[in-house]
Design a protein around this motif. Structure first.
Motif, PDB file in Angstrom:
ATOM      1  N   UNK A  30      45.161  43.732  30.777  1.00 32.90           N
ATOM      2  CA  UNK A  30      45.698  43.910  32.015  1.00 32.90           C
ATOM      3  C   UNK A  30      45.080  42.771  33.010  1.00 32.90           C
ATOM      4  N   UNK A  31      45.773  41.887  33.592  1.00 34.71           N
ATOM      5  CA  UNK A  31      45.031  40.952  34.611  1.00 34.71           C
ATOM      6  C   UNK A  31      44.113  41.402  35.594  1.00 34.71           C
ATOM      7  N   UNK A  32      44.083  42.569  35.983  1.00 35.39           N
ATOM      8  CA  UNK A  32      43.366  43.190  36.873  1.00 35.39           C
ATOM      9  C   UNK A  32      42.132  43.655  35.811  1.00 35.39           C
ATOM     10  N   UNK A  33      40.850  43.260  36.048  1.00 37.39           N
ATOM     11  CA  UNK A  33      39.639  43.374  35.406  1.00 37.39           C
ATOM     12  C   UNK A  33      39.279  45.213  35.633  1.00 37.39           C
ATOM     13  N   UNK A  58      41.892  47.221  33.616  1.00 40.57           N
ATOM     14  CA  UNK A  58      41.662  47.168  32.324  1.00 40.57           C
ATOM     15  C   UNK A  58      40.299  47.853  31.918  1.00 40.57           C
ATOM     16  N   UNK A  59      39.225  47.888  32.751  1.00 45.19           N
ATOM     17  CA  UNK A  59      38.153  48.799  32.536  1.00 45.19           C
ATOM     18  C   UNK A  59      38.342  50.270  32.498  1.00 45.19           C
ATOM     19  N   UNK A  60      39.272  50.609  33.381  1.00 49.30           N
ATOM     20  CA  UNK A  60      39.791  51.870  33.578  1.00 49.30           C
ATOM     21  C   UNK A  60      40.503  52.388  32.466  1.00 49.30           C
ATOM     22  N   UNK A  61      41.433  51.568  32.031  1.00 48.62           N
ATOM     23  CA  UNK A  61      42.380  51.984  30.949  1.00 48.62           C
ATOM     24  C   UNK A  61      41.417  52.142  29.579  1.00 48.62           C
TER      25      UNK A  61
END
Length: 251
Positions: A191-194, A197-200
């Protein structure tokens, strides 16, 4: 022929119940393998199906899953040297009654068009007795009859040992659950949003940890306990043999 009764082997019951207790947030399902003779269906194996979509109130069987189950039944026919086939399906009702829903009855009716002796099992899990506050597990066996559910007599048949097929299915459950989590996470990778991405990644890690904690670890402990029990039995039998040999020598 009119279905009179269903006999569910105890080791298959254990497999289905283990699967039903693997999650209390979504329904799980699988297919049942066995044979039918003189109006009595005997269930001797189960196939756990991987969910492509998790839903709280319903589950579906895809044509690919039915084909997989049919192929497995053919393999078991050769392995066991007796004819077996797909004879039914099972699914869970977490936190709700064991009674079949109208969706369950409709799904069951569809399968009975192909096989009039096809049966459905429902495991109600994570339900609490209002009086004692204890967790309850309920099981029902049903068919569809003119748009309504018809309860079929069910007997759980004791088994001396856990069959090889059931052991294999039990050990495959953590792998199947992990594959489901991998497939769900696949669409959210890179995901482009860091922060997203960390949450996922954290959600996936938590889900995999849940599988390890709730399924894998208790399963290993159970098998280790059975292993220790078998060693104790072997030691006892060896002593009995030695005792009998001494008695024979003294005669």
């Amino acid at each position: 022929m009119h279905l009179k009764k269903v006999c569910l082997q105890a080791d298959v019951y254990m497999v289905c119940l283990q699967h039903a207790l693997s999650t209390e947030n979504f329904e799980v399902m699988g297919l049942l393998i066995g044979d039918n003779a003189e109006g009595v269906t005997t269930i001797s194996a189960a196939i756990i199906l991987r969910r492509s979509d998790k839903k709280k109130d319903r589950v579906e069987i895809s044509p690919d899953q039915l084909l997989k189950a049919t192929n497995e039944a053919e393999r078991l026919t050769e392995e066991l040297h007796k004819r077996v086939r797909v004879v039914g399906w099972y699914h869970s009702h977490p936190h709700i009654t064991v009674c079949p829903s109208h969706v369950d009855v409709g799904t069951q009716a569809m399968y009975q068009i192909m096989d009039s002796s096809f049966v459905g099992l429902i495991f109600s899990v994570f339900s609490e007795d209002k009086g004692s506050k204890e967790q309850e597990v309920s099981l029902t066996c049903f068919q569809s009859d003119d748009g309504k559910s018809k309860e079929i007599p069910l007997v759980i048949k004791p088994t001396k040992d856990i069959s090889t097929n059931c052991l294999k299915t039990m050990t495959e459950l953590p792998k199947i659950l992990a594959q489901e989590e991998e497939e769900m996470a696949e669409g959210t990778r890179n995901h482009p949003d860091l922060l997203v991405s960390i949450h996922n990644n954290a959600v996936q890690t938590r889900a995999l940890g849940h599988v390890t904690d709730i399924i894998t670890r208790p399963l290993v402990q159970t098998f280790y306990g059975r292993y220790e029990s078998n060693l104790t039995k072997i030691d006892y039998l060896h002593k009995q043999i030695q005792h009998l040999e001494r008695e024979l020598q003294n005669q």
